[in-house]
Motif scaffolding. Structure first.
Motif, PDB file in Angstrom:
ATOM      1  N   VAL A 172      -9.130   7.441  -6.441  1.00 23.78           N
ATOM      2  CA  VAL A 172      -8.266   7.034  -5.327  1.00 23.78           C
ATOM      3  C   VAL A 172      -8.888   7.501  -4.001  1.00 23.78           C
ATOM      4  O   VAL A 172      -9.449   8.596  -3.926  1.00 23.78           O
ATOM      5  CB  VAL A 172      -6.850   7.649  -5.489  1.00 23.78           C
ATOM      6  CG1 VAL A 172      -5.978   7.384  -4.270  1.00 23.78           C
ATOM      7  CG2 VAL A 172      -6.172   7.100  -6.747  1.00 23.78           C
ATOM      8  N   GLY A 178       0.812  -1.211   0.000  1.00 20.98           N
ATOM      9  CA  GLY A 178       0.000   0.000   0.000  1.00 20.98           C
ATOM     10  C   GLY A 178       0.844   1.259   0.000  1.00 20.98           C
ATOM     11  O   GLY A 178       1.967   1.269   0.501  1.00 20.98           O
ATOM     12  N   VAL A 179       0.279   2.312  -0.583  1.00 18.51           N
ATOM     13  CA  VAL A 179       0.970   3.597  -0.674  1.00 18.51           C
ATOM     14  C   VAL A 179       0.095   4.689  -0.062  1.00 18.51           C
ATOM     15  O   VAL A 179      -1.042   4.883  -0.484  1.00 18.51           O
ATOM     16  CB  VAL A 179       1.249   3.970  -2.153  1.00 18.51           C
ATOM     17  CG1 VAL A 179       1.997   5.292  -2.248  1.00 18.51           C
ATOM     18  CG2 VAL A 179       2.023   2.858  -2.862  1.00 18.51           C
ATOM     19  N   VAL A 224       0.570   1.825 -10.774  1.00 18.31           N
ATOM     20  CA  VAL A 224       0.796   1.404  -9.389  1.00 18.31           C
ATOM     21  C   VAL A 224      -0.297   0.424  -8.943  1.00 18.31           C
ATOM     22  O   VAL A 224      -0.016  -0.612  -8.347  1.00 18.31           O
ATOM     23  CB  VAL A 224       0.850   2.635  -8.442  1.00 18.31           C
ATOM     24  CG1 VAL A 224       0.942   2.214  -6.981  1.00 18.31           C
ATOM     25  CG2 VAL A 224       2.027   3.542  -8.801  1.00 18.31           C
ATOM     26  N   GLN A 225      -1.532   0.747  -9.299  1.00 19.29           N
ATOM     27  CA  GLN A 225      -2.642  -0.134  -8.928  1.00 19.29           C
ATOM     28  C   GLN A 225      -2.571  -1.472  -9.661  1.00 19.29           C
ATOM     29  O   GLN A 225      -2.854  -2.518  -9.084  1.00 19.29           O
ATOM     30  CB  GLN A 225      -3.979   0.560  -9.201  1.00 19.29           C
ATOM     31  CG  GLN A 225      -4.260   1.674  -8.190  1.00 19.29           C
ATOM     32  CD  GLN A 225      -5.484   2.499  -8.548  1.00 19.29           C
ATOM     33  OE1 GLN A 225      -5.851   2.591  -9.709  1.00 19.29           O
ATOM     34  NE2 GLN A 225      -6.092   3.119  -7.554  1.00 19.29           N
ATOM     35  N   ILE A 245      -0.952   6.310 -11.498  1.00 19.73           N
ATOM     36  CA  ILE A 245      -1.895   5.688 -10.564  1.00 19.73           C
ATOM     37  C   ILE A 245      -2.333   4.319 -11.093  1.00 19.73           C
ATOM     38  O   ILE A 245      -2.347   3.323 -10.374  1.00 19.73           O
ATOM     39  CB  ILE A 245      -3.128   6.608 -10.333  1.00 19.73           C
ATOM     40  CG1 ILE A 245      -2.711   7.851  -9.529  1.00 19.73           C
ATOM     41  CG2 ILE A 245      -4.251   5.866  -9.610  1.00 19.73           C
ATOM     42  CD1 ILE A 245      -3.789   8.933  -9.449  1.00 19.73           C
ATOM     43  N   SER A 293      -9.083  14.428  -5.813  1.00 19.94           N
ATOM     44  CA  SER A 293      -8.994  12.966  -5.715  1.00 19.94           C
ATOM     45  C   SER A 293     -10.163  12.236  -6.361  1.00 19.94           C
ATOM     46  O   SER A 293      -9.971  11.173  -6.979  1.00 19.94           O
ATOM     47  CB  SER A 293      -8.903  12.542  -4.248  1.00 19.94           C
ATOM     48  OG  SER A 293      -7.864  13.233  -3.590  1.00 19.94           O
ATOM     49  N   THR A 348       0.080   8.543   0.076  1.00 19.63           N
ATOM     50  CA  THR A 348       0.814   9.637  -0.545  1.00 19.63           C
ATOM     51  C   THR A 348       0.224  10.995  -0.195  1.00 19.63           C
ATOM     52  O   THR A 348      -0.984  11.160  -0.082  1.00 19.63           O
ATOM     53  CB  THR A 348       0.898   9.463  -2.081  1.00 19.63           C
ATOM     54  OG1 THR A 348       1.596  10.597  -2.634  1.00 19.63           O
ATOM     55  CG2 THR A 348      -0.475   9.373  -2.714  1.00 19.63           C
ATOM     56  N   PHE A 381      -0.810  -2.565  -5.855  1.00 19.99           N
ATOM     57  CA  PHE A 381      -0.762  -1.684  -4.683  1.00 19.99           C
ATOM     58  C   PHE A 381      -2.087  -0.952  -4.480  1.00 19.99           C
ATOM     59  O   PHE A 381      -2.736  -0.556  -5.448  1.00 19.99           O
ATOM     60  CB  PHE A 381       0.338  -0.626  -4.847  1.00 19.99           C
ATOM     61  CG  PHE A 381       1.731  -1.182  -4.834  1.00 19.99           C
ATOM     62  CD1 PHE A 381       2.433  -1.291  -3.645  1.00 19.99           C
ATOM     63  CD2 PHE A 381       2.344  -1.602  -6.020  1.00 19.99           C
ATOM     64  CE1 PHE A 381       3.727  -1.799  -3.637  1.00 19.99           C
ATOM     65  CE2 PHE A 381       3.631  -2.118  -6.016  1.00 19.99           C
ATOM     66  CZ  PHE A 381       4.318  -2.215  -4.829  1.00 19.99           C
ATOM     67  N   LYS A 382      -2.436  -0.755  -3.221  1.00 22.71           N
ATOM     68  CA  LYS A 382      -3.537   0.131  -2.893  1.00 22.71           C
ATOM     69  C   LYS A 382      -2.950   1.517  -2.635  1.00 22.71           C
ATOM     70  O   LYS A 382      -1.824   1.630  -2.162  1.00 22.71           O
ATOM     71  CB  LYS A 382      -4.263  -0.366  -1.650  1.00 22.71           C
ATOM     72  CG  LYS A 382      -5.012  -1.667  -1.906  1.00 22.71           C
ATOM     73  CD  LYS A 382      -5.597  -2.225  -0.637  1.00 22.71           C
ATOM     74  CE  LYS A 382      -6.337  -3.523  -0.930  1.00 22.71           C
ATOM     75  NZ  LYS A 382      -6.664  -4.246   0.299  1.00 22.71           N
ATOM     76  N   ILE A 383      -3.743   2.553  -2.942  1.00 16.43           N
ATOM     77  CA  ILE A 383      -3.257   3.924  -2.749  1.00 16.43           C
ATOM     78  C   ILE A 383      -4.272   4.718  -1.940  1.00 16.43           C
ATOM     79  O   ILE A 383      -5.484   4.612  -2.166  1.00 16.43           O
ATOM     80  CB  ILE A 383      -3.053   4.653  -4.105  1.00 16.43           C
ATOM     81  CG1 ILE A 383      -2.207   3.820  -5.061  1.00 16.43           C
ATOM     82  CG2 ILE A 383      -2.394   6.016  -3.884  1.00 16.43           C
ATOM     83  CD1 ILE A 383      -2.072   4.449  -6.458  1.00 16.43           C
ATOM     84  N   THR A 384      -3.780   5.519  -1.004  1.00 14.93           N
ATOM     85  CA  THR A 384      -4.625   6.506  -0.329  1.00 14.93           C
ATOM     86  C   THR A 384      -3.895   7.846  -0.299  1.00 14.93           C
ATOM     87  O   THR A 384      -2.721   7.908   0.054  1.00 14.93           O
ATOM     88  CB  THR A 384      -4.955   6.087   1.121  1.00 14.93           C
ATOM     89  OG1 THR A 384      -5.533   4.780   1.116  1.00 14.93           O
ATOM     90  CG2 THR A 384      -5.946   7.062   1.758  1.00 14.93           C
TER      91      THR A 384
END
Ligand SMILES: [Mg+2]
Length: 166
Positions: free
Chosen positions: A84, A29-30, A57-58, A54, A79, A32, A62-65
């Protein structure tokens, strides 16, 4: 105290982060920062390049928040179109928003990397929370007044850190 200001990694920009390497370290997970990390602080929307990043990365799993100290309007408007997850008014370097983001991604802190352009908020908070931290060079050369003040402190910390090395 100073030790908490040192990121685990430096990157020229988010585009230079090696996600293969992070994956091998068990990162899933990221978290940012937004302003001056993903785009310039005064740019309202994501750039095509960022949208591609994005997606990349996904697609790597990876999950992103996005976790930002900025207001709901700024963080939400930016956002939402990206799809995201986001948290506004995060009060970094407090770690509560990081913990919430981690929980919402169904991950543990050792599976999450914290990325940002500021030592005093992103890196300091990330390190205190027990996260792997990556400092990126700010996207924009200009800053809002609050960030300007933070950067002044940052330069002092950097100087002291350099002295420590000698
Ligand atoms: Mg920032």
């Amino acid at each position: 105290m100073l030790g908490f200001m040192v990121p685990d990694q430096f990157a020229e920009s988010i585009y230079d982060i090696d996600f293969e390497e992070l994956k091998q370290q068990g990162i899933k997970g990221v978290i940012t920062d937004l302003d001056n990390t993903l785009v310039e602080w005064d740019r309202a929307d994501a750039t095509p390049e960022l949208l591609e990043w994005i997606e990349m990365v996904q697609s790597e799993g990876f999950k992103i928040t996005i976790v930002s100290n900025n207001k709901k309007k700024r963080v939400g408007t930016f956002s939402e179109p990206t799809g995201v997850s986001w948290i506004h008014s995060a009060k970094k370097p407090l770690t509560r928003a990081f913990r919430r983001a981690t929980k919402e991604m169904n991950l543990t802190k050792d599976q999450v990397v914290v990325v940002g352009d500021q030592l005093l908020t992103d890196v300091f908070g990330g390190n205190r929370g027990g996260y792997h931290t990556i400092l990126v060079v700010p996207v924009s050369k200009t800053d809002g007044w609050f960030t300007k003040a933070n950067r002044r402190v940052e330069r002092m910390v950097m100087k002291r850190l350099e002295k420590h090395k000698e």
